[in-house]
Motif scaffolding. Structure first.
Motif, PDB file in Angstrom:
ATOM      1  N   PRO A  93       0.777  -1.036  -0.006  1.00  0.00           N
ATOM      2  CA  PRO A  93       0.102   0.035   0.124  1.00  0.00           C
ATOM      3  C   PRO A  93       0.984   1.358  -0.027  1.00  0.00           C
ATOM      4  CG  PRO A  93      -0.313  -1.107   2.146  1.00  0.00           C
ATOM      5  CD  PRO A  93       0.422  -2.014   1.097  1.00  0.00           C
ATOM      6  N   PHE A  94       1.903   1.205   0.612  1.00  0.00           N
ATOM      7  CA  PHE A  94       2.966   2.527   0.824  1.00  0.00           C
ATOM      8  C   PHE A  94       3.542   2.656  -0.602  1.00  0.00           C
ATOM      9  CE2 PHE A  94       7.412   3.868   0.546  1.00  0.00           C
ATOM     10  CZ  PHE A  94       7.075   5.195   1.274  1.00  0.00           C
TER      11      PHE A  94
ATOM     12  N   LEU B 151       0.407   4.110  -2.993  1.00  0.00           N
ATOM     13  CA  LEU B 151       0.300   5.288  -2.468  1.00  0.00           C
ATOM     14  C   LEU B 151       1.352   6.471  -3.106  1.00  0.00           C
ATOM     15  CD1 LEU B 151      -0.953   5.346   1.228  1.00  0.00           C
ATOM     16  CD2 LEU B 151      -2.307   6.091  -0.799  1.00  0.00           C
TER      17      LEU B 151
ATOM     18  N   SER C 256       2.512   5.188  -7.479  1.00  0.00           N
ATOM     19  CA  SER C 256       1.460   5.084  -8.526  1.00  0.00           C
ATOM     20  C   SER C 256       0.381   6.323  -8.250  1.00  0.00           C
ATOM     21  CB  SER C 256       0.398   3.835  -8.517  1.00  0.00           C
ATOM     22  OG  SER C 256       1.230   2.680  -8.827  1.00  0.00           O
ATOM     23  N   LEU C 257       0.368   6.787  -7.238  1.00  0.00           N
ATOM     24  CA  LEU C 257      -0.350   7.877  -6.613  1.00  0.00           C
ATOM     25  C   LEU C 257       0.231   9.349  -6.570  1.00  0.00           C
ATOM     26  CD1 LEU C 257      -3.384   6.135  -5.025  1.00  0.00           C
ATOM     27  CD2 LEU C 257      -3.343   6.641  -7.262  1.00  0.00           C
ATOM     28  N   GLY C 258       1.455   9.245  -6.354  1.00  0.00           N
ATOM     29  CA  GLY C 258       2.309  10.483  -6.107  1.00  0.00           C
ATOM     30  C   GLY C 258       2.129  11.065  -4.635  1.00  0.00           C
TER      31      GLY C 258
ATOM     32  N   ASN D 179       2.708  12.130  -0.789  1.00  0.00           N
ATOM     33  CA  ASN D 179       3.824  12.412   0.198  1.00  0.00           C
ATOM     34  C   ASN D 179       4.357  11.344   0.993  1.00  0.00           C
ATOM     35  OD1 ASN D 179       5.075  13.193   2.662  1.00  0.00           O
ATOM     36  ND2 ASN D 179       4.425  15.051   2.461  1.00  0.00           N
TER      37      ASN D 179
ATOM     38  N   ALA E 245       4.323  11.356   4.845  1.00  0.00           N
ATOM     39  CA  ALA E 245       3.045  10.938   5.448  1.00  0.00           C
ATOM     40  C   ALA E 245       2.675   9.655   5.077  1.00  0.00           C
ATOM     41  CB  ALA E 245       1.928  11.784   4.814  1.00  0.00           C
ATOM     42  N   SER E 246       2.728   8.868   3.967  1.00  0.00           N
ATOM     43  CA  SER E 246       2.491   7.506   3.762  1.00  0.00           C
ATOM     44  C   SER E 246       3.127   6.679   4.434  1.00  0.00           C
ATOM     45  CB  SER E 246       2.674   7.419   2.245  1.00  0.00           C
ATOM     46  OG  SER E 246       2.281   8.338   1.349  1.00  0.00           O
TER      47      SER E 246
ATOM     48  N   PRO F 220       8.191  12.758  -5.354  1.00  0.00           N
ATOM     49  CA  PRO F 220       7.553  11.789  -6.358  1.00  0.00           C
ATOM     50  C   PRO F 220       7.885  11.997  -7.680  1.00  0.00           C
ATOM     51  CG  PRO F 220       6.178  13.614  -5.532  1.00  0.00           C
ATOM     52  CD  PRO F 220       7.542  13.837  -4.952  1.00  0.00           C
TER      53      PRO F 220
ATOM     54  N   ILE G   4       6.144  11.071 -11.546  1.00  0.00           N
ATOM     55  CA  ILE G   4       5.084  10.558 -12.111  1.00  0.00           C
ATOM     56  C   ILE G   4       5.423  10.770 -13.952  1.00  0.00           C
ATOM     57  CG2 ILE G   4       2.875  10.932 -13.052  1.00  0.00           C
ATOM     58  CD1 ILE G   4       2.460  10.117 -10.312  1.00  0.00           C
ATOM     59  N   ALA G   5       5.763   9.423 -14.286  1.00  0.00           N
ATOM     60  CA  ALA G   5       6.396   9.576 -15.798  1.00  0.00           C
ATOM     61  C   ALA G   5       5.361  10.289 -16.639  1.00  0.00           C
ATOM     62  CB  ALA G   5       6.316   8.116 -16.304  1.00  0.00           C
TER      63      ALA G   5
ATOM     64  N   GLY H 163       5.015  13.166 -16.347  1.00  0.00           N
ATOM     65  CA  GLY H 163       4.076  14.252 -15.678  1.00  0.00           C
ATOM     66  C   GLY H 163       4.828  15.629 -15.807  1.00  0.00           C
TER      67      GLY H 163
ATOM     68  N   LEU I  54      -1.630   8.318 -14.188  1.00  0.00           N
ATOM     69  CA  LEU I  54      -2.121   9.656 -13.726  1.00  0.00           C
ATOM     70  C   LEU I  54      -1.536  10.754 -14.480  1.00  0.00           C
ATOM     71  CD1 LEU I  54      -1.829   9.182  -9.751  1.00  0.00           C
ATOM     72  CD2 LEU I  54      -3.975   9.098 -11.313  1.00  0.00           C
TER      73      LEU I  54
ATOM     74  N   PRO J 299      -0.973  15.147 -14.158  1.00  0.00           N
ATOM     75  CA  PRO J 299      -1.066  16.405 -13.189  1.00  0.00           C
ATOM     76  C   PRO J 299      -2.398  17.218 -13.546  1.00  0.00           C
ATOM     77  CG  PRO J 299       1.152  16.414 -13.941  1.00  0.00           C
ATOM     78  CD  PRO J 299       0.304  15.285 -14.810  1.00  0.00           C
TER      79      PRO J 299
ATOM     80  N   TRP K 182      -4.323  15.795   9.244  1.00  0.00           N
ATOM     81  CA  TRP K 182      -4.820  15.644   8.020  1.00  0.00           C
ATOM     82  C   TRP K 182      -5.863  15.474   7.347  1.00  0.00           C
ATOM     83  CZ3 TRP K 182       0.447  13.408   8.543  1.00  0.00           C
ATOM     84  CH2 TRP K 182       1.674  14.154   7.309  1.00  0.00           C
TER      85      TRP K 182
ATOM     86  N   PHE L 270      -4.409   5.932   5.367  1.00  0.00           N
ATOM     87  CA  PHE L 270      -4.020   5.355   3.970  1.00  0.00           C
ATOM     88  C   PHE L 270      -5.093   5.985   3.047  1.00  0.00           C
ATOM     89  CE2 PHE L 270      -1.491   1.350   5.187  1.00  0.00           C
ATOM     90  CZ  PHE L 270      -0.573   1.901   5.113  1.00  0.00           C
TER      91      PHE L 270
ATOM     92  N   LEU M  10      -4.695   9.563   2.311  1.00  0.00           N
ATOM     93  CA  LEU M  10      -3.560   9.883   1.184  1.00  0.00           C
ATOM     94  C   LEU M  10      -3.965   9.490   0.067  1.00  0.00           C
ATOM     95  CD1 LEU M  10      -0.778   9.013   3.912  1.00  0.00           C
ATOM     96  CD2 LEU M  10      -1.098  11.084   2.991  1.00  0.00           C
TER      97      LEU M  10
ATOM     98  N   ALA N  93      -4.576  12.089  -3.750  1.00  0.00           N
ATOM     99  CA  ALA N  93      -3.623  12.005  -5.072  1.00  0.00           C
ATOM    100  C   ALA N  93      -4.398  12.793  -6.011  1.00  0.00           C
ATOM    101  CB  ALA N  93      -3.268  10.478  -5.235  1.00  0.00           C
TER     102      ALA N  93
ATOM    103  N   TYR O  42      -3.708  15.175  -9.186  1.00  0.00           N
ATOM    104  CA  TYR O  42      -3.617  14.625 -10.400  1.00  0.00           C
ATOM    105  C   TYR O  42      -5.046  13.988 -10.603  1.00  0.00           C
ATOM    106  CZ  TYR O  42       1.017  14.023  -9.067  1.00  0.00           C
ATOM    107  OH  TYR O  42       2.671  14.392  -8.735  1.00  0.00           O
TER     108      TYR O  42
END
Lengths: 308, 361
Positions: free
Chosen positions: A78-79, A82, A85-87, A89, A92-93, A303, A305-306, A308, B4, B6, B288, B334, B337, B341, B345
């Motif tokens: 999951p880290f 996050l 794939s989802l960019g 922080n 925080a993650s 992060p 992001i290809a 991006g 994704l 931006p 948060w 989790f 966060l 995203a 994005y």
């Protein structure tokens, strides 16, 4: 003093082994530019998974270690999703992973509190273990300690001498350049994060199946965070990481021996030493900004992001 | 294949929808979890989130737990805006509790009115100082505050453990590691007869208003926020990053310290090892989920308090493990966060082929 030295050094290696595994895993992840503050959580998940697996197989160490590694890797997923794939922080993650790991391991662990394992016997390596002082320290350890030596050798060799190591470092130094040449940056970072998770899982497994060997809620007691600090202390160099891990292992054992010898310092103060030492060590390394800048993987924490 | 791309501008809609998505996903996974534990999810949710609020005692407990969570999170949010990650609020809370207890213990027997105010001030100073250490380490030695604040939390826990086992242990307390019970003049006044909620909630309400005004009106708060979002711009504008570090860590430590004083001078009533059920860590999530906004934090603090109370209720009436609270907390962060995203994005739409060719050519 000298007759005390051998047990202290033998214990040092045992106490350092979780830090070696967790630290090497985090080092590899950070080399590719990903800082994972979830080591503590992954260690806890690895510890309870390994303990559960070992308990249900009459204390089978191999099953425990594999379960710990798999659980640790799974926990890092999951880290990875996050941050990669989802960019999201990374700080925080990672923190979320630690909080989640604490909760999940305590949740699963409630059924395992009353169990205990018999631990693992050391294996003396013929001839080598007879060398005075060094022999019993280095060559009369449990198999996981030997495994940590091998892991260190492999990580150091792969990072410094192989093409894979070059790619890993390139991804950490300049993900844009690595992407432009055609390397799958995100996939490589996933691999490094999963490796870090598996290593943290083995570190936790060592604690619950070999070192303690019990399940206690929150039993890692900050070792995951110390491992993260050690990577900074090591300036991202595996050999220095080993040095740092043994230094901290030694401190843990000295503190136990001091309590045993009736040193007139409250045990809580002695227990606080590794944490204070972590701060001291961080300060010593971090204040040399040039040294840090020189060794820090350039994209650490950022992060990617290809396209991006 | 990247999923994704931006957005041109961060989505304000997603900014506030993300917490709701996270809550719904947490509840969904929670329902699955209850189901796998052979508890009817509907019954579990009733026990967790509705039953506690059917009694006045439930509301009292809700306020009692939400209050420290909100207070700590308000302080943390200030730093998080500047990307100063104080994750050691738990330690600052404990030091605040220790300092406040010191006042109560050494003034024991004095029927003076000033004991409680002095405890709150001592708690604030203690927490603030415990936050000042990582600030000093960061500004003078460049040491990462995430690691130092956390290490100091372990040190604070051990210090607490020593204090309640040796110098401050209640001599008449059958060897338990805990201090004497405090006198009435060292305790916040109860708001309602028979309920535990006390006047310390007014400190939190005042803090929320102060933070709200501070964040929306003051230039310092603006400097802090710019320092976090655009460090280069802040530097160019001459905003001091050192000042930001000091303010973030000292103010968040101070707030956590007051929360610690509120626990020992409130529901706990003495210094014990188990004076906080992890409020300092949970407040990170509260900050948060509340979008680092002073009023958003009030809502998320109430939600987090409900998770705590629900966890207790589930343990009593459904025999669920108490660790379920931590599990819910972790899941919530989790999912948040993940949903976050989509603030910056959006899902990538397929590009027309001709354009793709141009890029590769």
């Amino acid at each position: 003093m000298i007759e005390n030295l051998t047990p202290i050094l033998v214990g040092t290696l045992g106490a350092a082994t979780p830090l070696v595994f967790a630290g090497l895993g985090e080092l590899v992840a950070e080399k590719t530019g990903v800082i994972n503050l979830g080591v503590e959580g992954m260690m806890l998940i690895g510890a309870i998974a390994a303990f559960a697996a070992a308990v249900s197989t009459d204390g089978n160490l191999a099953v425990g270690l594999i379960a710990g590694a798999l659980a640790g890797a799974l926990a890092s997923l999951p880290f990875g999703i996050l941050t990669l794939s989802l960019g999201a922080n990374q700080a925080a993650s990672g923190l979320a992973l630690t909080i989640f790991g604490l909760g999940l391991s305590a949740f699963i662990g409630q059924g395992f509190v009353s169990y205990s394992l018999s631990g693992v016997k050391p294996i003396a390596i013929p001839l080598l273990s007879k060398i005075p002082l060094l022999g019993p320290v280095l060559f009369n350890q449990d198999i996981v300690v030997y495994l940590s030596f091998v892991t260190f050798g492999l990580v150091a060799w792969v990072l410094a001498k192989t093409r894979l190591g070059l790619v890993l470092r390139a991804v950490g130094e300049s993900p844009e350049a690595a992407h432009a040449i055609g390397y799958p940056v995100i996939a490589i970072r996933y691999g490094a994060v999963l490796f870090g998770g598996a290593m943290a899982g083995i570190a936790g497994a060592y604690l619950s199946v070999v070192y303690t060997p019990l399940w206690v809620q929150n039993m890692t007691a900050g070792r995951g965070w110390i491992a993260v600090a050690l990577v900074v202390f090591a300036t991202w160099k595996p050999a220095r990481l080993m040095l740092g891990a043994y230094l901290f292992g030694g401190m843990t054992i000295l503190q136990l021996h001091a309590q045993g010898l009736g040193v007139a310092i409250p045990p809580q103060f002695l227990s606080a030493l590794p944490y204070i030492a972590t701060i001291v060590v961080l300060v010593l390394i971090s204040r040399d900004r040039k040294l840090l800048q020189l060794n820090l993987p350039a994209s650490l924490g950022k992060p990617f992001i290809a396209g991006g | 294949m990247p999923l994704l791309e931006p957005r041109a501008n961060p989505s304000r809609l997603m900014q506030w929808t993300a917490p709701l998505i996270a809550i719904v996903l947490t509840l969904l996974v929670g329902a699955l979890l209850f189901y796998s534990l052979h508890v009817s999810p509907l019954k579990a949710f009733y026990v967790f989130f509705i039953e506690p609020l059917e009694t006045s005692n439930g509301w009292s407990e809700l306020a009692l737990k939400a209050s420290p969570l909100i207070l700590i999170a308000e302080g943390l949010a200030l730093g998080f805006r500047a990307r100063i990650y104080n994750i050691g609020a738990e330690g600052q809370l404990l030091i605040g509790a220790i300092c406040a207890s010191g006042v109560a213990i050494y003034s024991n027997g004095a029927e003076a009115w000033w004991v409680l105010p002095a405890m709150v001030v001592a708690g604030a100073i203690g927490g603030g100082l415990w936050g000042a250490i990582p600030a000093w380490l960061k500004t003078h030695f460049n040491a990462e505050e995430t690691l130092t604040t956390l290490m100091l939390t372990y040190v604070a826990t051990l210090l607490l453990s020593w204090l309640v086992s040796v110098p401050w242990r209640d001599p008449g307390g059958s060897n338990f590691p805990q201090s004497i019970m405090f006198n009435d003049n060292a305790l916040f006044t109860l708001l309602f007869e028979g309920l535990r909620v006390n006047t310390s909630v007014f400190i939190t309400i005042a803090a929320v208003l102060i933070f709200w005004v501070f964040v929306s009106r003051s230039f310092t708060a603006f400097q802090i926020a710019v320092g976090g979002q655009a460090p280069a711009a802040a530097h160019y504008a001459g905003f001091s990053s050192r000042k930001t570090v000091w303010l973030s860590l000292v103010i968040s430590g101070l707030a956590a310290g007051i929360a610690g004083a509120g626990e020992v001078a409130g529901p706990v009533g003495q210094l014990t090892l188990s004076l906080s059920p992890g409020y300092g860590y949970a407040a990170i999530i509260v900050a948060w989920v509340g979008r680092l906004h002073p009023l958003g934090i009030v809502l998320s603090g109430i939600l987090m308090a409900m998770i705590y109370i629900g966890g207790d209720a589930g343990q009593v009436s459904l025999q669920l493990p108490s660790a379920i609270t931590g599990l819910f907390q972790g899941m919530l962060l989790f999912f948040l966060l993940g949903a976050d995203a989509f603030v910056n994005y959006r899902l990538k739409r397929r590009k027309p082929r001709s354009l793709h060719k141009k890029v590769t050519a």
